[in-house]
Design an enzyme around this catalytic site. Structure first.
Site, PDB file in Angstrom:
ATOM      1  NE  ARG A  36      -5.483  -9.246  -0.709  1.00 46.96           N
ATOM      2  CZ  ARG A  36      -5.935  -8.674   0.401  1.00 46.96           C
ATOM      3  NH1 ARG A  36      -6.888  -7.769   0.345  1.00 46.96           N
ATOM      4  NH2 ARG A  36      -5.428  -9.008   1.574  1.00 46.96           N
TER       5      ARG A  36
ATOM      6  CG  ASP B  96     -27.446  -4.248  -3.956  1.00 47.95           C
ATOM      7  OD1 ASP B  96     -27.027  -4.455  -5.119  1.00 47.95           O
ATOM      8  OD2 ASP B  96     -27.970  -5.138  -3.260  1.00 47.95           O
TER       9      ASP B  96
ATOM     10  CG  HIS C  82     -12.047  -8.595  -2.548  1.00 44.73           C
ATOM     11  ND1 HIS C  82     -11.624  -8.280  -3.823  1.00 44.73           N
ATOM     12  CD2 HIS C  82     -11.188  -7.972  -1.697  1.00 44.73           C
ATOM     13  CE1 HIS C  82     -10.537  -7.516  -3.740  1.00 44.73           C
ATOM     14  NE2 HIS C  82     -10.266  -7.311  -2.460  1.00 44.73           N
TER      15      HIS C  82
ATOM     16  CG  HIS D 203      -8.637  -1.618  -5.708  1.00 44.85           C
ATOM     17  ND1 HIS D 203      -9.235  -1.900  -4.503  1.00 44.85           N
ATOM     18  CD2 HIS D 203      -9.566  -1.807  -6.660  1.00 44.85           C
ATOM     19  CE1 HIS D 203     -10.491  -2.256  -4.728  1.00 44.85           C
ATOM     20  NE2 HIS D 203     -10.712  -2.200  -6.028  1.00 44.85           N
ATOM     21  CG  LEU D 204      -3.779   2.718  -2.190  1.00 46.21           C
ATOM     22  CD1 LEU D 204      -3.808   2.593  -0.684  1.00 46.21           C
ATOM     23  CD2 LEU D 204      -3.016   3.945  -2.619  1.00 46.21           C
ATOM     24  CB  SER D 205      -2.038  -3.309  -3.927  1.00 44.27           C
ATOM     25  OG  SER D 205      -3.288  -3.923  -3.676  1.00 44.27           O
TER      26      SER D 205
ATOM     27  CE1 TYR E  37      -3.596  -2.556   0.236  1.00 45.06           C
ATOM     28  CE2 TYR E  37      -2.489  -3.330   2.210  1.00 45.06           C
ATOM     29  CZ  TYR E  37      -3.435  -3.503   1.223  1.00 45.06           C
ATOM     30  OH  TYR E  37      -4.221  -4.617   1.224  1.00 45.06           O
TER      31      TYR E  37
END
Length: 149
Positions: free
Chosen positions: A114, A90, A83, A103-105, A26
């Site tokens: 993931r 919704d 996930h 997403h950072l990674s 991260y």
């Protein structure tokens, strides 16, 4: 832009620990630093950004619901809820606010669980693996998207 657009920056569970938590995945930049950078960009683009982070699904859902007809675009890093959370998906669909998933990674280079997202197929776009810079790219995409509306 004739009106001031409003953007909501949402961050999910454990992102309050950025900078200390698993820097290999991260990075070492804090969430506060990321939010400050986005606020600087917002000032430069004459838009309003509200930043919100929560470790509970219900608080994130409530914030999304509060955004109905109040926010023009959402930037969201759902973190682990990516996930697992049909409820967050919704909520986003219920308010019909366009959003980018961040997403950072690079989640596709990590554990198989993931690799699935409940958000990607309904997002305007997905940015992953670019670290904190991904938030800036998402913000700039939102600016372009809103300018074309």
């Amino acid at each position: 832009m004739s009106q001031t657009h409003r953007i909501l920056l949402l961050n999910g569970p454990n992102l309050n620990m950025l900078g200390a938590r698993e820097p290999k995945h991260y990075g070492s930049i804090s969430l506060e630093s990321i939010e400050e950078k986005i606020q600087t960009l917002a000032t430069q683009h004459n838009v309003k950004v509200e930043c919100f982070q929560a470790n509970s699904e219900g608080k994130l859902i409530n914030k999304i619901h509060e955004s109905f007809q109040q926010v023009d675009f959402i930037l969201i890093n759902p973190a682990a809820y990516t996930h697992t959370s049909v409820a967050l998906r919704d909520a986003l669909l219920a308010v019909s606010i366009p959003f980018v998933e961040i997403h950072l990674s690079n989640v596709h280079k990590r554990e198989p669980f993931r690799h699935h997202s409940y958000f990607s197929d309904v997002a305007e776009g997905v940015i992953c693996g670019l670290g904190a810079k991904g938030y800036e790219f998402a913000f700039l995409f939102a600016m372009d998207y809103l300018a074309k509306k």
